[in-house]
Design an enzyme around this catalytic site. Structure first.
Site, PDB file in Angstrom:
ATOM      1  N   THR A  49       0.610  -8.016  -3.546  1.00 17.16           N
ATOM      2  CA  THR A  49       1.787  -7.602  -2.792  1.00 17.16           C
ATOM      3  C   THR A  49       3.030  -8.398  -3.198  1.00 17.16           C
ATOM      4  O   THR A  49       4.153  -7.893  -3.052  1.00 17.16           O
ATOM      5  CB  THR A  49       1.535  -7.750  -1.284  1.00 17.16           C
ATOM      6  OG1 THR A  49       0.937  -9.024  -1.028  1.00 17.16           O
ATOM      7  CG2 THR A  49       0.592  -6.664  -0.791  1.00 17.16           C
ATOM      8  N   TYR A 112      -1.056  -1.830   9.158  1.00 18.51           N
ATOM      9  CA  TYR A 112      -0.478  -0.953  10.171  1.00 18.51           C
ATOM     10  C   TYR A 112      -1.515  -0.300  11.082  1.00 18.51           C
ATOM     11  O   TYR A 112      -1.336  -0.231  12.293  1.00 18.51           O
ATOM     12  CB  TYR A 112       0.407   0.139   9.543  1.00 18.51           C
ATOM     13  CG  TYR A 112       1.137   0.975  10.584  1.00 18.51           C
ATOM     14  CD1 TYR A 112       2.288   0.480  11.175  1.00 18.51           C
ATOM     15  CD2 TYR A 112       0.654   2.211  11.000  1.00 18.51           C
ATOM     16  CE1 TYR A 112       2.950   1.218  12.161  1.00 18.51           C
ATOM     17  CE2 TYR A 112       1.309   2.949  11.981  1.00 18.51           C
ATOM     18  CZ  TYR A 112       2.455   2.448  12.548  1.00 18.51           C
ATOM     19  OH  TYR A 112       3.087   3.172  13.531  1.00 18.51           O
ATOM     20  N   TYR A 138      -8.890  -9.881   1.262  1.00 17.18           N
ATOM     21  CA  TYR A 138      -7.599 -10.560   1.432  1.00 17.18           C
ATOM     22  C   TYR A 138      -7.190 -10.407   2.881  1.00 17.18           C
ATOM     23  O   TYR A 138      -6.858  -9.305   3.329  1.00 17.18           O
ATOM     24  CB  TYR A 138      -6.566  -9.967   0.483  1.00 17.18           C
ATOM     25  CG  TYR A 138      -5.176 -10.583   0.586  1.00 17.18           C
ATOM     26  CD1 TYR A 138      -4.948 -11.803   1.204  1.00 17.18           C
ATOM     27  CD2 TYR A 138      -4.078  -9.938   0.032  1.00 17.18           C
ATOM     28  CE1 TYR A 138      -3.689 -12.359   1.290  1.00 17.18           C
ATOM     29  CE2 TYR A 138      -2.808 -10.484   0.096  1.00 17.18           C
ATOM     30  CZ  TYR A 138      -2.618 -11.688   0.723  1.00 17.18           C
ATOM     31  OH  TYR A 138      -1.357 -12.227   0.802  1.00 17.18           O
ATOM     32  N   ARG A 143       1.039  -9.930   7.835  1.00 21.47           N
ATOM     33  CA  ARG A 143       1.615  -8.753   7.176  1.00 21.47           C
ATOM     34  C   ARG A 143       0.889  -7.454   7.548  1.00 21.47           C
ATOM     35  O   ARG A 143       1.494  -6.389   7.571  1.00 21.47           O
ATOM     36  CB  ARG A 143       1.594  -8.931   5.648  1.00 21.47           C
ATOM     37  CG  ARG A 143       2.580  -9.973   5.157  1.00 21.47           C
ATOM     38  CD  ARG A 143       2.573 -10.073   3.632  1.00 21.47           C
ATOM     39  NE  ARG A 143       3.605 -10.967   3.167  1.00 21.47           N
ATOM     40  CZ  ARG A 143       4.868 -10.605   2.909  1.00 21.47           C
ATOM     41  NH1 ARG A 143       5.240  -9.354   3.083  1.00 21.47           N
ATOM     42  NH2 ARG A 143       5.738 -11.489   2.477  1.00 21.47           N
ATOM     43  N   LYS A 167      -9.577 -14.302   0.015  1.00 25.35           N
ATOM     44  CA  LYS A 167      -8.300 -15.011   0.048  1.00 25.35           C
ATOM     45  C   LYS A 167      -7.900 -15.050   1.513  1.00 25.35           C
ATOM     46  O   LYS A 167      -7.564 -14.023   2.100  1.00 25.35           O
ATOM     47  CB  LYS A 167      -7.249 -14.284  -0.798  1.00 25.35           C
ATOM     48  CG  LYS A 167      -5.853 -14.916  -0.717  1.00 25.35           C
ATOM     49  CD  LYS A 167      -4.830 -14.065  -1.471  1.00 25.35           C
ATOM     50  CE  LYS A 167      -3.428 -14.654  -1.330  1.00 25.35           C
ATOM     51  NZ  LYS A 167      -2.403 -13.785  -1.991  1.00 25.35           N
ATOM     52  N   ILE A 209      -4.680 -18.790  -4.208  1.00 27.78           N
ATOM     53  CA  ILE A 209      -3.941 -17.720  -4.888  1.00 27.78           C
ATOM     54  C   ILE A 209      -2.509 -17.873  -4.414  1.00 27.78           C
ATOM     55  O   ILE A 209      -2.200 -17.637  -3.246  1.00 27.78           O
ATOM     56  CB  ILE A 209      -4.519 -16.337  -4.584  1.00 27.78           C
ATOM     57  CG1 ILE A 209      -5.908 -16.214  -5.208  1.00 27.78           C
ATOM     58  CG2 ILE A 209      -3.596 -15.244  -5.137  1.00 27.78           C
ATOM     59  CD1 ILE A 209      -6.614 -14.901  -4.926  1.00 27.78           C
TER      60      ILE A 209
END
Length: 300
Positions: A49, A112, A138, A143, A167, A209
């Protein structure tokens, strides 16, 4: 060699350079790859991202992947970001992207939609069954608006043989401790938070990362190596050197801060795709001041 061994250390979540006309700038991308590899990072994360992938078409993503494979060869491992909130579409991407040269797939949790823990489990289980490469979860609830609970991570690790790492970017230290306590021995756990990297490696994580490693690859990757050697006093010195830089990278949005730094270093143009915009003039001036304080301006 296990994935945990292969991806120990610093992976860099590469930005995608753009030209003023908004085309992908492959010459700048070439310079960026040289910069981070020569700086000492252990592996590359492409189409994460931080690379503004929501604004990049599928054909552009394939072009980026193929360019990266040609450029890098076998010099460092390559992790490919493939995620989304439509499970069927993510599976289609996994099945159609060129992944022969990839070491693993990094898949952000669905954004979302805010699925339940059972929904997250089933989503990743289907991805793992379709993927020709290991899956790295992840988790970035800041987010995506949903958190992969520690119990769900451990369930996926134990029940899905192709899910081989995470991650973890929840910022929840207690959750991180539970994952580290209960993970299978070969399950990779890497930080997704540059600020917390030292603390999380001290607790047992295998590396980071990183966003900041785009800008400070030499210092950042050395800090991580020192942490992995349990030389935390030396690592702390590098962390404190970069700490204000970390703050500036995320002061408005990611990757506006990163691109401001890289533009000042002469590696890329300071271009983003809407809805993201470059760092404000006020904060960009602080980036310049910080870089001058480090005395790292140099001809590239």
């Amino acid at each position: 060699m296990s994935l945990r061994d292969t991806l120990k250390g610093t992976g860099v979540a590469l930005v995608t350079p753009f030209k003023e006309n908004q085309d992908i700038d492959f010459e700048a991308y070439d310079r960026l790859i040289d910069f981070v590899i020569h700086g000492g990072v252990e592996y590359l994360v492409v189409l994460g991202t931080t690379g503004e992938t929501p604004t990049i078409s599928k054909s552009e993503k394939i072009d980026i992947l193929e360019f990266t494979y040609r450029k890098v060869g076998l010099s460092v491992p390559i992790v490919v970001g493939i995620g989304g909130n439509n499970t069927k579409e993510v599976i289609n991407d996994i099945e159609t992207y060129p992944l022969q040269q990839a070491t693993a797939i990094l898949s952000a949790s669905p954004y979302y939609s805010k699925p339940s823990q059972e929904g997250l489990f089933r989503h990743y289980k289907l991805l793992s069954e379709a993927a020709p490469k290991p899956i790295i979860l992840y988790n970035v609830p800041g987010r995506t608006a949903s958190n992969i609970a520690a119990e769900t991570t451990i369930r996926l690790a134990n029940e899905c043989s192709n899910i081989m790492g995470i991650k973890e970017a929840s910022g929840n230290m207690i959750q991180c401790f539970h994952i580290l306590k209960d993970r299978p021995s070969e399950f990779l756990v890497t930080s997704g938070d540059d600020h917390l990297a030292l603390s999380l490696i001290a607790a047992g994580m295998d590396g980071v990362i990183s966003v900041a490693a785009n800008c400070f690859p030499k210092d950042f990757s050395e800090m991580v190596r020192q942490c992995l050697r349990s030389d935390f006093n030396s690592a702390k010195g590098l962390l404190f050197k970069m700490l204000h830089g970390f703050d500036l990278l995320f002061v408005e949005n990611n990757p506006a801060g990163v691109k401001a730094v890289l533009a000042e270093l002469g590696i890329i143009e300071n271009q983003l795709r809407l809805p993201l915009v470059p760092l404000s003039e006020t904060h960009h001036s602080k980036v310049k001041e910080y870089l001058e304080s480090l005395k790292i301006y140099q001809a590239l």
